[in-house]
Design a protein around this motif. Structure first.
Motif, short mmCIF file in Angstrom:
data_model
loop_
_atom_site.label_atom_id
_atom_site.label_comp_id
_atom_site.label_asym_id
_atom_site.label_seq_id
_atom_site.Cartn_x
_atom_site.Cartn_y
_atom_site.Cartn_z
N HIS A 226 0.78 -1.23 -0.11
CA HIS A 226 -0.08 0.05 0.02
C HIS A 226 1.04 1.17 0.04
CE1 HIS A 226 -3.58 -2.54 1.23
NE2 HIS A 226 -3.97 -1.80 0.31
N GLY A 227 2.08 1.15 -0.73
CA GLY A 227 2.78 2.60 -1.12
C GLY A 227 3.09 2.96 0.51
N GLU B 141 -0.93 1.81 -9.07
CA GLU B 141 -2.18 1.08 -8.73
C GLU B 141 -1.85 0.41 -7.59
OE1 GLU B 141 -2.59 -1.22 -12.32
OE2 GLU B 141 -2.77 0.47 -13.48
N ALA B 142 -3.15 -0.30 -6.77
CA ALA B 142 -3.27 -0.76 -5.61
C ALA B 142 -2.38 -2.08 -5.53
CB ALA B 142 -4.63 -1.19 -5.25
N ASN B 143 -2.13 -2.60 -6.53
CA ASN B 143 -1.48 -4.03 -6.46
C ASN B 143 -0.27 -3.97 -7.60
OD1 ASN B 143 -2.91 -5.86 -4.63
ND2 ASN B 143 -4.65 -4.90 -5.90
N ASP B 144 -0.05 -2.93 -8.24
CA ASP B 144 1.18 -2.74 -9.13
C ASP B 144 1.57 -1.34 -9.35
OD1 ASP B 144 2.85 -3.86 -11.04
OD2 ASP B 144 1.35 -4.15 -12.67
N PHE C 22 5.10 1.41 -10.50
CA PHE C 22 5.79 1.57 -11.47
C PHE C 22 6.62 2.82 -10.87
CE2 PHE C 22 1.66 0.43 -12.44
CZ PHE C 22 1.90 -0.51 -13.49
N GLU D 41 -5.82 14.75 -1.21
CA GLU D 41 -5.51 13.28 -0.71
C GLU D 41 -5.52 12.37 -1.91
OE1 GLU D 41 -5.72 12.25 3.09
OE2 GLU D 41 -4.97 14.01 2.90
N ARG E 226 -2.89 9.56 -2.43
CA ARG E 226 -2.87 8.37 -1.33
C ARG E 226 -3.68 7.50 -1.80
NH1 ARG E 226 -4.90 10.31 4.24
NH2 ARG E 226 -4.34 8.09 4.62
N ASP E 227 -4.67 7.67 -2.72
CA ASP E 227 -5.70 6.88 -3.36
C ASP E 227 -4.97 5.95 -4.49
OD1 ASP E 227 -8.00 5.28 -4.09
OD2 ASP E 227 -8.98 7.22 -4.56
N LEU E 228 -4.77 4.92 -4.03
CA LEU E 228 -3.93 3.89 -5.13
C LEU E 228 -5.03 3.17 -6.09
CD1 LEU E 228 -1.24 2.43 -2.79
CD2 LEU E 228 -1.06 4.24 -4.40
N SER E 229 -6.31 3.59 -5.68
CA SER E 229 -7.25 2.92 -6.91
C SER E 229 -7.44 4.03 -7.88
CB SER E 229 -8.38 2.65 -6.03
OG SER E 229 -9.21 3.69 -5.57
N ALA F 166 -6.58 4.26 -12.26
CA ALA F 166 -7.47 3.60 -13.34
C ALA F 166 -8.31 4.73 -13.96
CB ALA F 166 -8.06 2.51 -12.57
N GLU F 167 -8.35 5.81 -13.37
CA GLU F 167 -9.38 6.95 -13.82
C GLU F 167 -8.70 7.46 -14.93
OE1 GLU F 167 -12.22 7.97 -13.03
OE2 GLU F 167 -12.48 6.94 -10.87
N ARG G 166 1.68 -12.83 -2.57
CA ARG G 166 0.69 -12.88 -1.50
C ARG G 166 -0.39 -14.09 -1.89
NH1 ARG G 166 -2.16 -6.94 -1.26
NH2 ARG G 166 -1.73 -7.67 -3.48
N ARG H 274 -10.44 -5.99 -11.27
CA ARG H 274 -9.09 -5.55 -11.87
C ARG H 274 -8.06 -5.18 -10.61
NH1 ARG H 274 -9.45 -0.56 -15.60
NH2 ARG H 274 -7.47 -0.87 -15.61
N LEU H 275 -7.00 -5.66 -10.95
CA LEU H 275 -5.78 -5.60 -9.86
C LEU H 275 -5.55 -4.01 -9.46
CD1 LEU H 275 -3.52 -8.21 -11.01
CD2 LEU H 275 -4.23 -7.79 -8.70
N ALA H 276 -6.02 -3.12 -10.55
CA ALA H 276 -5.63 -1.88 -10.43
C ALA H 276 -6.51 -1.07 -9.14
CB ALA H 276 -5.83 -1.18 -11.74
N ARG H 277 -7.79 -1.78 -9.12
CA ARG H 277 -8.64 -1.30 -8.26
C ARG H 277 -9.77 -2.30 -7.75
NH1 ARG H 277 -12.13 3.27 -10.71
NH2 ARG H 277 -11.92 4.14 -8.74
N HIS I 45 -7.48 0.78 -0.31
CA HIS I 45 -6.27 1.30 -1.14
C HIS I 45 -5.72 2.75 -0.77
CE1 HIS I 45 -7.70 -2.22 -3.19
NE2 HIS I 45 -8.50 -1.72 -3.69
N ARG I 46 -5.54 2.85 0.51
CA ARG I 46 -5.01 4.19 0.74
C ARG I 46 -3.62 4.01 1.33
NH1 ARG I 46 -7.84 9.16 1.56
NH2 ARG I 46 -9.25 8.04 -0.09
N ALA I 47 -2.66 4.73 0.72
CA ALA I 47 -1.60 4.89 1.35
C ALA I 47 -1.39 5.78 2.39
CB ALA I 47 -0.46 5.22 0.21
#
Lengths: 673, 481, 376
Positions: free
Chosen positions: A297-298, A321-324, A326, A373, A376-379, A382-383, B183, B258-261, B451-453
């Motif tokens: 989560h960064g 992204e939340a799980n990837d 860069f 914020e 901080r939003d790792l989702s 995708a937008e 994971r 999607r893995l992204a979100r 998904h909040r850092a």
């Protein structure tokens, strides 16, 4: 000789050798104890203080040079591509369509950044190693003009102002930009910037230019509130740092605005988007104040893009992204219409394609709190991130053809320039400049160093904290020895050959030990770097020379009078009144030349309330002026503070007799190391 | 030509040679049940006697099959390791024995049993360094999520015989699979989030040492409550099976996130398919594999069997038949092919310790947006879940910035409750998470947005030693109904 | 002469004229070779100034007005109100003593009681004696010249080269300076002048590394025994320099040095309003002198003094060589006679006083904008 005699002689010899050895042992232990003032120190190798020859260190030896592409520039008609090859001291002109090299120009001094004039007749080159800007005439493809600027210029931007043509140069080693008039090259101004200015952009109308700094500084955060210097203590260590985006007036170089990029750093490029009146800068959002209990989560850092809009508002939006992830966003290109931005993730070998219309739409609907914020939003990515294009190893610089259809990517550690078809978002061609250097362990080690693959979810690379092997100026709280305990300043990796052991507590005897399983455990949270890669990484790290703090034109010259006075103070053995300075308290004892370290731990009165030990490794001082902050936890923001604030009972050198003149002189000397 | 290669491989025994490109590992179940006894476990229900695991080779004819579950009463649940050569599955030797995990011999020999778990084992998966992950014991068919002894995930390193327990959820933890980042993604019940048809299941992740339990998807998306068999399909998608009701006969469809979100992207993966789905797996590059009833409901006869279909990831509206043996239901299919090995995880656990540490950065950071749930927490209470009771461990007052740092007993489900100044319970973390011995667990907030850092700020709690709630203070200890 | 007695006498002598003129607006002084103030506009707490004690005033090239007060730095907004910056915004100390703009970079350099502050592009950067080579935290004066920042501090003068970060210190140890307590500093294109408390003026040539001391030759602390022989006194409170003219403020008179040599003024013998001079601003050959009793303006020949009368009314007095002084009442007065800082350009004059800020509006029709711009 008869056997009895032989035995007798042998016995005598053995006793003599044994006695000599024992005597030498006790003498050397006593010698070291006497010099360090540490009565508990056991035997240490003589090489800690003696026998170091700088010329024999790995970083002093010649290293293989590779045609690694750095800065790129595309001619206004889109037919020519210019490529800076800093390691070869060359600039290459290539056919942008057929990807063939047409001409080569020798440009000494590590040509790194490129900029063309509006007509495409002159090419300006930032020569990083010789602190100069060169001008190439594109008709003859020869250097026709040159001007010394600040330390390590890395990028430049051309614009035309009512006062004439201007070049804005980011001098990464100097903390200021140079504003030049190019015909002929002449300095107009040197506006100060943030620390390590790296990216530069200019509006085509010549009204504005921007410079982004690569490193964050503690004093810039919260509108400068933290600029209040604490007389002593650590509170400032717990304030977020910020890097600076400096807005200039290109005609006279006046600073119009300094914008804080809070908790962001490592921005290496900058683009102005005229269609939107935006300035874009890739960044690493660093979370060094949060104890590193995890990477997911960064938690340690994440990548993003700073958007400075026409109203002067800055929004940092994520690229991860939340799980990837860069890592190490470096190169940035934006098409002329301002519809798309391309960000090269040098650590993840990916180009992220950002739809600026979608980003604008999101920004439009987001309220202020949401924007604040956003990073901080790792989702969120995708937008607006519409594609990820894989590349070769270490994409660093980007350039777009004028029609925006071809994206050129300097795939630095493969010695290639790739072309991405921006409609299909596929790789459509490659210009091969070299063999990739796979035979060179230094090059292989650099690949390991810059690759995020060894970190959980590819979140960051070694370079993410050590840009170009140096420091990021921040302190971190690793949780391996307790949450909140043993805050650690990020030490430089430059000039470290011959300075083992490593780590502030001096407990890591070798670089493979330092960078292998230990680091995997405390930071990367993945498998350790494989042994072969680790060996290459070590080779690469040892090849890094110390940070350069003297201007190219000053190298080899005598010290200034102030620095010479400072040198005498550094090597002083007695006070002005003749009182001897104890050996163990002399600067030169712990910071012994030529590396300016004796590679031993010392208690210099700097133990903090959460530190587990009094003793810390004596760091080498080569390039020390460029590696602020100082002390094991980074509490001293400047060299002066080492002695004005954090000196305790003359434990860190005997400074109580110094005048302010002498302190200034000493610092002038330290700046020359 | 593929036929020749296949024949050669089959004749050659298949041991020394690489299996042909395109080979599939299938789970086949009989069209009709051979036993009238009610299924005792979820695996009995899913893989009735006669079920088998087979290797199907191109060009995918019924004669291109090799039995991998030779000598077993029933088998299924097959998984292919990243090396592309190792196949594990769950099997049952006879009616009296437990389901255990077996390793197949690709040459068709008798499979090797690799687990001997009391109560059986199911759902094999392969993590980094060829570590086998599985669930155990096998839950009963009638009460899969809350049996007396819920299933937990375990890991077994190659060459070792004693597995390590990874999860400590109060409900069964099932269907593990391994993501590219190493994971383990698995399914368990989201406590306190029941649906009309039973407990709501959701996807969670955990590291291979059992640390950092994290909600992955399905917790709050309002989708169908039954979730099964997640699989990493490619770099973009995680697919899984979802159903509206737990009953096996109900429509089960392939869904994905999607893995992204993952928390915001749940959707049907095969929107045009109106047929029961039993598996969704990665296929050839750019493709997925799925096991469906014939998709065209109108042409589906009563005896039509489940079959294997291919789906193009960029055009999931159309499915293409790949293989169907009319004598069997093909309920699961996986490619026998190498894939990138997942990342490993360097554990920081200290087995000598009996506690772990939790650092919460701001207990007041929450996604709950209205009502008392947004009140600042004046006190935070911690309890350990044991069976159906919760034992209060103690309370603390968070720091001014909402942070707290404390030491808690390891390997038990923990409950965290935040109370406002008026003593009202404003937020509650149900017993879904735990800490491992020596784990330093961090969390951003309390019900913080997904998904909040974290913010880059130094928590005040980090400036103090952790509060220890072990053993519980006597005044606060004691069961709470 | 005792200053209070001279003031009283001046008041008695001008009383009839004052009475006569009180009913009608004052006739503008004609043919004065520098701008004459027609009226004052005063600003205080009601305008957002956090403290009435204003130490410094400065108008930057972009037209913004900055003031340094006992309690923070303020900038005047477009709405006319003052916005305050304090230590919480990054200012090194709330007590601001001087403000100067780097004409090249547009940066503002601010001398405070605890360090030097740079305000650049909206951000403050602090230099203190502990985090930098600044000689001392008490920074009385600051100036910019030759790309370098020069400071006068309580422990010597200092020079910062922003390009290298190098600080140099000039004090009694390494220069001819009598003592290290420096009150003022002025950087000219070639030379740097340092006003030393009790040490006269030091002239420093950075290119040659030389120092030259100007002290009061008669060495008398209280009286200017020999006029025009050098600095009027060693107690240098402030200095200004323009076009080869160096102006010196002391607490015992006022002096000027130009190509012809030194010229001194004391209140007993000249139109100088008070010997207690503490600030001087030079503009187009004219010195605007702030003191404890108001402001004197002179080109060295003609003088106009601005005072605050006993009832708070404004008074202005014209002194021409060989003519009796002419005093006129003004409808408005300086906010206070204790003037600590001055800024003057072609358009207006600003005065920092111990009881607020004053703007002096010049007599005569406003000049055409084009002319004003050209002159600026």
């Amino acid at each position: 000789m008869n056997p009895r005699g032989f035995v007798a002689v042998s016995l005598v010899g053995l006793v003599a050798v044994g006695g000599l050895g024992t005597g030498s042992y006790f003498w050397s232990v006593g010698h070291v104890r006497r010099w360090t003032g540490n009565p508990t120190l056991g035997w240490v190798s003589c090489t800690r203080c003696h026998g170091t020859d700088l010329n024999k260190l790995a970083w002093a030896r010649p290293r293989p040079r590779h045609p690694a592409p750095a800065g790129l520039a595309v001619s206004p008609d889109g037919r020519r591509l210019y490529i800076a090859l800093d390691e070869l001291d060359e600039v290459v002109e290539a056919d942008a369509e057929h990807l063939t090299v047409l001409r080569r120009a020798a440009v000494a001094g590590g040509p790194f950044g490129l900029a063309l004039d509006r007509a495409g007749r002159r090419l300006f080159v930032a020569c990083r190693q010789q602190d100069r800007v060169a001008q190439l005439d594109l008709e003859t493809f020869r250097e026709v003009d040159s001007l010394f600027v600040g330390l390590e210029p890395v990028s430049l931007a051309f614009t035309e102002t009512p006062a004439g043509e201007r070049l804005i140069v980011a001098n990464s080693g100097s903390g200021y930009a140079s504003v030049l008039s190019p015909a002929p090259l002449k300095e107009v101004a040197r506006p100060t910037t943030g620390r390590e200015p790296f990216g530069v952009a200019a509006a085509p109308d010549g009204q504005r230019a921007w410079v982004v700094a690569r490193l964050a500084e503690p004093d810039l955060a919260r509108g400068g509130a933290s600029a209040q210097p604490a007389e002593a203590g650590y509170a400032h260590l717990f304030l977020p740092a910020a890097s600076e985006l400096t807005c200039l007036s290109p005609d006279g170089g006046r600073v119009l605005r300094r914008v804080s990029l809070e908790s962001a750093h490592l921005s290496e490029e900058l683009r102005y988007v005229p269609a939107r009146n935006w300035v874009l800068a890739p960044l690493v959002k660093v979370r060094n104040l949060v104890p590193i209990t995890q990477v997911a989560h960064g938690w340690v850092m994440s990548s993003g893009l700073a958007v400075l809009d026409g109203r002067g508002q800055v929004v940092q939006v994520p690229l991860d992204e939340a799980n990837d992830y860069f890592a190490d966003p470096a190169g940035l290109a934006v098409d002329a219409a301002g519809r798309r931005a391309y960000v090269a993730s040098a650590g993840s070998d990916t180009i992220s394609v950002v739809d600026l219309d979608r980003l604008a739409a999101w920004l439009e609907q987001a309220d202020e709190a949401t924007r604040r914020e956003a990073i901080r939003d790792l989702s969120l990515a995708a937008e607006y991130v519409v594609a990820r294009v894989p590349t070769g190893r270490n994409p660093r610089h980007l350039a777009l053809s004028p029609d925006g259809r071809r994206l050129y990517v300097s795939v630095r550690l493969e010695d290639q320039v790739w072309v991405v078809d921006t409609e299909r978002l596929t790789v459509s061609g490659r210009l091969v400049l070299g063999d990739g250097g796979g035979w060179d362990p230094i090059r292989r080690g650099e690949r390991v160093f810059t690759q995020a693959a060894h970190t959980f979810q590819r979140q960051f690379s070694c370079r993410s904290c050590h840009p170009d092997g140096h420091v990021d100026g921040l302190s971190y709280d690793f949780d391996g020895d307790g949450i909140g305990d043993n805050l650690l300043d990020n030490r430089t990796l430059r000039g470290i050959d011959g300075t083992a052991p490593f780590k502030w507590n001096g407990k890591n005897p070798t670089l493979p030990f330092q960078c292998g399983p230990r680091f995997s455990r405390v930071l990367m949270r993945t498998d350790p770097i494989p042994a072969d890669d680790l060996r290459d990484l070590e080779t690469f790290l040892k090849s890094l020379p110390p940070a350069r703090t003297r201007h190219f034109t000053e190298q080899g010259k005598p010290l200034s009078p102030a620095a010479e006075r400072g040198r005498q103070l550094f090597f002083a053995t007695q006070r002005p009144d003749g009182t001897p300075i104890p050996i163990e308290s002399q600067c030169q004892t712990c910071h012994r030349p030529p590396l300016f370290t004796n590679r031993l731990r010392s208690a210099v009165g700097t133990r903090g309330p959460r530190d587990a030990t009094d003793e810390f490794d004596a760091p080498h001082l080569l390039g020390i002026a460029a590696s602020a902050p100082y002390l094991h936890d980074g509490r001293a923001r400047t060299l002066e503070e080492l002695w004005t604030i954090y000196q305790t009972n003359d434990l860190h050198g005997v400074s109580s007799y110094w005048t302010k003149h002498q302190l200034n002189d000493l610092i002038e000397y330290l700046k020359t190391l | 030509m593929p036929g020749l290669v296949t024949a050669a491989w089959l004749l050659g025994g298949g041991c020394a040679l690489e299996p042909p490109t395109g080979a599939l590992v299938l789970t086949q179940t009989p069209l009709t049940a051979t036993s009238s006894l009610p299924a005792a476990t979820v695996l009995d229900q899913r893989y009735p006697p006669g079920s088998r695991v087979v290797l199907l080779l191109p060009p995918y004819r019924t004669q291109d099959i090799r039995l991998l579950s030779q000598g077993l009463l029933a088998a299924g649940d097959a998984v292919v390791a990243p090396d592309g050569r190792t196949v594990y599955f769950a099997g049952r030797r006879d009616a009296t024995s437990d389901w255990q995990i077996y390793q197949a011999r690709l040459d068709g020999g008798t499979p090797r049993r690799v687990t001997a778990m009391p109560g059986g084992a199911l759902n094999p998966a392969v993590a980094a360094h060829d570590e086998l992950v599985f669930a155990s014991p096998v839950p009963p068919a009638d009460q899969p999520w809350a049996p007396p002894q819920p299933a937990a995930l375990h890991a077994l390193k190659p060459g070792e015989t004693t597995p390590r327990r990874l999860t400590f959820t109060p409900h069964s933890a099932l269907d593990p699979t391994v993501l590219a980042d190493g994971r383990i993604l698995f399914v368990t019940v989201q406590p306190g989030a029941a649906s009309p048809s039973g407990p709501r299941q959701a996807l969670f992740t955990v590291n291979t040492d059992g640390t950092e339990l994290t909600a992955f998807a399905g917790q709050h998306d309002g989708g169908w409550p039954v979730v099964r068999r997640p699989r990493l399909l490619d770099r973009q998608w995680v697919g899984f099976l979802a159903a509206e009701h737990p009953a096996a006969g109900d429509l089960t469809r392939a869904e994905g996130v999607r893995l992204a979100r993952p928390q915001f992207s749940r959707q049907p993966l095969l929107p045009a398919v109106n047929a029961r789905c039993r598996a969704i797996e990665p296929g050839e590059p750019g493709e997925w594999l799925t096991c469906l009833e014939p998709p065209d409901r109108d042409r589906r006869g009563p005896g039509e069997s489940f079959a294997v279909f291919r789906v193009r990831a960029d055009a999931p509206d159309t499915v293409t038949p790949l293989f169907d043996d009319p004598a069997w239901h093909e309920v699961e299919a996986a490619r026998l092919a190498a894939r990138p090995r997942p990342q490993g995880h360097m554990s920081t656990l200290d087995p000598r310790r009996t506690t772990g540490t939790v650092l919460c950065l701001d207990v007041n950071e929450t996604s709950l947006s209205e009502g008392p749930a947004t009140n600042p927490a004046a006190r935070v209470r911690f309890a350990a879940r044991s069976q159906d009771t919760e034992q209060v461990l103690g309370e603390l007052q968070p720091h001014a910035d909402g942070s707290f740092l404390l030491e808690l007993p390891a390997d038990v489900p923990l409950v965290i409750e935040a109370f406002d100044a008026a003593g009202r319970l404003v937020r509650r973390c149900p017993p879904i998470f735990w800490v491992r011995p020596g784990e330093n667990r961090g969390c951003v907030g309390c019900h913080e947005p997904h998904h909040r850092a974290p913010r880059n700020s130094r928590p005040l709690a980090a400036n103090r030693a952790p509060v220890s709630l072990t053993p519980p203070p006597p005044a606060l200890a004691g069961p709470v109904p | 002469m005792n200053p209070s007695v001279s003031c009283l006498l001046a008041g008695l002598l001008t009383a009839p004229a004052l009475h006569a003129a009180a009913d009608s607006p004052p006739t503008p002084f004609a043919d004065v070779p520098f701008p004459v103030i027609e009226r004052f506009e005063n600003f205080g707490r009601a305008d957002g100034i956090p403290d009435e004690k204003v130490h410094a005033v400065y108008k930057t090239r972009d037209g913004r007005l900055w003031i340094g007060t006992w309690n923070g730095l303020c900038v005047r907004g477009e709405d006319g109100r003052f916005h305050r910056y304090g230590p919480e915004d990054g200012l090194s100390h709330k007590m601001v003593l001087q403000i100067v703009e780097d004409p090249q970079t547009g940066d503002l350099w601010i001398a405070t009681m605890r360090g030097l502050t740079r305000y650049s592009g909206g951000r403050f950067t602090v230099y203190t004696q502990t985090n930098s080579g600044l000689p001392n935290n008490v920074v009385y004066g600051v100036d910019v010249g030759g790309g370098r920042i020069w400071v006068a501090t309580a422990a010597g003068a200092g020079c910062l080269d922003p390009r290298t970060g190098e600080w140099k210190i000039y004090d009694h140890n390494n220069t001819v300076m009598h003592e290290p307590w420096c009150y003022a500093i002025k950087a000219t294109p070639e030379l740097v002048f340092i006003g030393v408390w009790g040490g006269g003026i030091i002239e420093h040539d950075p290119a040659r590394g030389t120092f030259k001391e100007y002290r009061d030759p008669d060495r008398d602390f209280h009286f200017d025994l020999v006029p025009d022989d050098g600095p009027v006194n060693d107690i240098t409170a402030w200095i200004a320099w323009e076009d080869g003219r160096l102006w010196q403020c002391t607490y015992f008179g006022f002096a000027r040095r130009d190509a012809r040599g030194w010229k001194t003024w004391v209140e007993e013998k000249t139109p100088l309003l008070s010997n207690f001079t503490q600030f001087v601003w030079a503009h187009r050959g004219t010195a605007w002198i702030g003191m404890d009793k108001g402001v004197s303006v002179t080109d060295g020949e003609t003088w106009v003094n601005y005072e605050v009368g006993a009832k708070g009314e404004g008074l202005r007095t014209l002194h021409r060589p060989g003519q009796p002084p002419k005093t006129q009442p003004m409808s408005t007065a300086l906010a206070n006679g204790f003037v600590l800082g001055i800024y003057v350009d072609d358009d207006e004059a600003w005065f920092a006083t111990s009881l607020g800020l004053s703007r002096g509006v010049f007599a005569g029709p406003p000049r055409p904008a084009a002319v004003a711009r050209a002159q600026r």
